[in-house]
Design a protein around this motif. Structure first.
Motif, PDB file in Angstrom:
ATOM      1  N   LEU A 150       0.822  -1.220   0.000  1.00 42.86           N
ATOM      2  CA  LEU A 150       0.000   0.000   0.000  1.00 42.86           C
ATOM      3  C   LEU A 150       0.849   1.260   0.000  1.00 42.86           C
ATOM      4  O   LEU A 150       0.394   2.334   0.367  1.00 42.86           O
ATOM      5  N   GLY A 151       2.095   1.120  -0.390  1.00 36.10           N
ATOM      6  CA  GLY A 151       2.990   2.282  -0.421  1.00 36.10           C
ATOM      7  C   GLY A 151       3.951   2.242   0.755  1.00 36.10           C
ATOM      8  O   GLY A 151       3.811   1.400   1.654  1.00 36.10           O
ATOM      9  N   GLN A 152       4.927   3.120   0.732  1.00 36.03           N
ATOM     10  CA  GLN A 152       5.948   3.123   1.777  1.00 36.03           C
ATOM     11  C   GLN A 152       6.093   4.496   2.407  1.00 36.03           C
ATOM     12  O   GLN A 152       5.975   5.510   1.723  1.00 36.03           O
ATOM     13  N   ASP A 153       6.352   4.502   3.706  1.00 35.60           N
ATOM     14  CA  ASP A 153       6.621   5.742   4.427  1.00 35.60           C
ATOM     15  C   ASP A 153       8.120   5.893   4.662  1.00 35.60           C
ATOM     16  O   ASP A 153       8.869   4.901   4.670  1.00 35.60           O
ATOM     17  N   VAL A 154       8.520   7.141   4.888  1.00 32.26           N
ATOM     18  CA  VAL A 154       9.927   7.430   5.194  1.00 32.26           C
ATOM     19  C   VAL A 154      10.150   7.172   6.679  1.00 32.26           C
ATOM     20  O   VAL A 154       9.307   7.531   7.512  1.00 32.26           O
ATOM     21  N   ASP A 155      11.269   6.557   7.036  1.00 30.97           N
ATOM     22  CA  ASP A 155      11.611   6.371   8.450  1.00 30.97           C
ATOM     23  C   ASP A 155      12.197   7.687   8.968  1.00 30.97           C
ATOM     24  O   ASP A 155      13.366   7.993   8.726  1.00 30.97           O
ATOM     25  N   LEU A 156      11.338   8.446   9.638  1.00 30.31           N
ATOM     26  CA  LEU A 156      11.755   9.783  10.080  1.00 30.31           C
ATOM     27  C   LEU A 156      12.434   9.752  11.443  1.00 30.31           C
ATOM     28  O   LEU A 156      12.900  10.786  11.927  1.00 30.31           O
ATOM     29  N   SER A 157      12.522   8.547  12.059  1.00 26.94           N
ATOM     30  CA  SER A 157      13.053   8.486  13.428  1.00 26.94           C
ATOM     31  C   SER A 157      14.500   8.983  13.477  1.00 26.94           C
ATOM     32  O   SER A 157      14.921   9.610  14.436  1.00 26.94           O
ATOM     33  N   LEU A 158      15.230   8.763  12.400  1.00 29.62           N
ATOM     34  CA  LEU A 158      16.638   9.173  12.375  1.00 29.62           C
ATOM     35  C   LEU A 158      16.801  10.695  12.410  1.00 29.62           C
ATOM     36  O   LEU A 158      17.848  11.209  12.757  1.00 29.62           O
TER      37      LEU A 158
END
Ligand SMILES: Cc1cc2nc3c(=O)[nH]c(=O)nc-3n(C[C@H](O)[C@H](O)[C@H](O)COP(=O)(O)OP(=O)(O)OC[C@H]3O[C@@H](n4cnc5c(N)ncnc54)[C@H](O)[C@@H]3O)c2cc1C
Ligand code: SF4
Ligand code: SF4
Length: 339
Positions: A150-158
């Motif tokens: 269903l699509g991908q999100d950016v890993d913003l934790s970094l």
């Protein structure tokens, strides 16, 4: 950046977190996300998808994972997509190749709940704006596993501790110089608002490198002016003779389903070199010497290899022969008072 003693940094961490859907799920339901399935293909332990695999989504990732499931031995692989083929974001040729390999697609359908060996689907219709709307008609499908694509999100934790960054719709916002809200941190590729393709990512890297170089020198990078687009009737394609069509090797649909051999062969080295030599370099002089040869007034001056040509306006009578004979539309006539 400070700890590493860097003056600038370029971030391109991609978008690798599979999006989840809010679907009621039974305890024993076997649900995975497409990126994890595809990533695990690199390791020794291949993903256990079962005999009947349902893939939920309509992009290239859905197609990739469905084709992968077939190759891993699934007897039935069904993509469930909420809209129609015309509205599907996946490349049409990839959809076609998947269908050839026996992947099935259930159009206009959404998954509303998932059990251990089955899932419930609601039939959809498209409204006048092309958005899917529920119909209240339901059916059940057997499935050993469901793969969400269903699509991908950016890993913003970094980036949590980086001051000044602006995050909108899950992506890092950048200016026209590709710099984020934190001076010296630039970003590109899937993690910024963009078309998520390899070409865009590669282009971002090149563009960011130029802006970073300028920023470090306390300058502003201004791209060189581009010539106007060259359309077909500005070209003389007869400059090169017709070449035979290159038949690229395509693996037959049966063999494709039992392994991971390359499906669509590319150009070999000889083909690639041959085609590159036939490039007309539209709008850019490639020093074929035609204008130099055809000018009746010897008004074209050769500046030497790589330096192209100059027109001696004292000799040029404006006949336009050089423009007509240039294979790639690199010469433009302008009225004398506009020069
Ligand atoms: C299944 C699938 C199929 C696709 N098919 C196509 C296609 O056919 N054609 C096409 O043009 N595009 C396709 N794409 C999209 C394309 O892959 C992306 O647009 C492109 O790879 C984005 O490049 P990027 O450099 O932004 O990120 P990526 O290529 O994702 O690279 C990001 C890199 O950063 C690394 N990284 C992440 N976090 C960290 C961290 N904290 N520290 C250090 N390193 C980190 C990652 O390991 C990765 O190596 C597809 C994508 C998927 C998922
Ligand atoms: S316009 Fe005519 S004279 Fe002028 S450079 Fe071209 S061919 Fe020569
Ligand atoms: S301007 Fe056109 S015709 Fe003249 S050398 Fe260049 S490509 Fe050839």
């Amino acid at each position: 950046m400070r700890a590493g003693n860097f003056d600038a940094a370029f971030l391109a961490v991609g978008a690798h977190i599979g999006k989840r859907a809010f679907i009621p799920v039974g305890d024993a339901a076997h649900i995975m996300d497409a990126v994890s399935v595809l990533r695990s293909m690199e390791g020794e332990d291949k993903p256990m998808l079962g005999r009947r695999v349902v893939v939920y989504g309509g992009g290239n990732t859905a197609i990739d994972v469905a084709r992968t499931a077939k190759r891993l031995g699934a007897t039935e692989t069904i993509i469930v997509y909420r809209r129609t083929r015309e509205k599907m974001p996946a490349h049409d040729f990839e959809v076609e190749e998947a269908l050839q390999e026996g992947v099935m697609i259930k159009w206009l359908s959404t998954i509303i709940s998932v059990g251990e060996h089955n899932l419930a689907i609601e039939k959809m219709v498209l409204d006048e704006k092309g958005y899917p709307q529920p119909t209240g008609e339901f059916e059940t499908m057997e499935a050993d596993s469901l793969v969400l694509a269903l699509g991908q999100d950016v890993d913003l934790s970094l980036l949590q501790s980086v001051a000044g960054l602006e995050i909108k719709d899950g992506t890092v916002q950048i200016g026209s110089n590709m710099m984020t809200g934190h001076p010296g941190i630039f970003a590109g590729g899937d993690m910024v608002p963009s078309e998520r393709t390899v070409t865009t990512g590669v282009g971002h890297g090149k563009k960011a490198a130029r802006h970073i170089d300028a920023w470090l020198r306390d300058r502003t990078y201004v791209p060189a002016a581009k010539h106007e687009p060259v359309i077909f009737n500005m070209l003389n394609p007869w400059y090169y003779s017709d070449a035979p069509k290159i038949m690229r090797p395509v693996l037959d649909a049966i063999r494709r389903q039992s392994g991971f051999e390359e499906v669509q062969g590319g150009l070999n080295e000889n083909n690639a070199l041959f085609e590159a030599r036939r490039c007309l370099s539209c709008g850019n002089c490639f020093e074929c010497d035609n204008c130099y040869g055809v000018c009746p007034d010897n008004a074209v001056i050769k500046l030497g290899h790589g330096k192209r040509f100059q027109i001696n306006y004292d000799y040029c009578k404006g006949c336009g022969i050089c423009v007509a004979e240039c294979p790639c539309g690199a010469i433009k006539m302008v009225p004398e008072d506009a020069q």
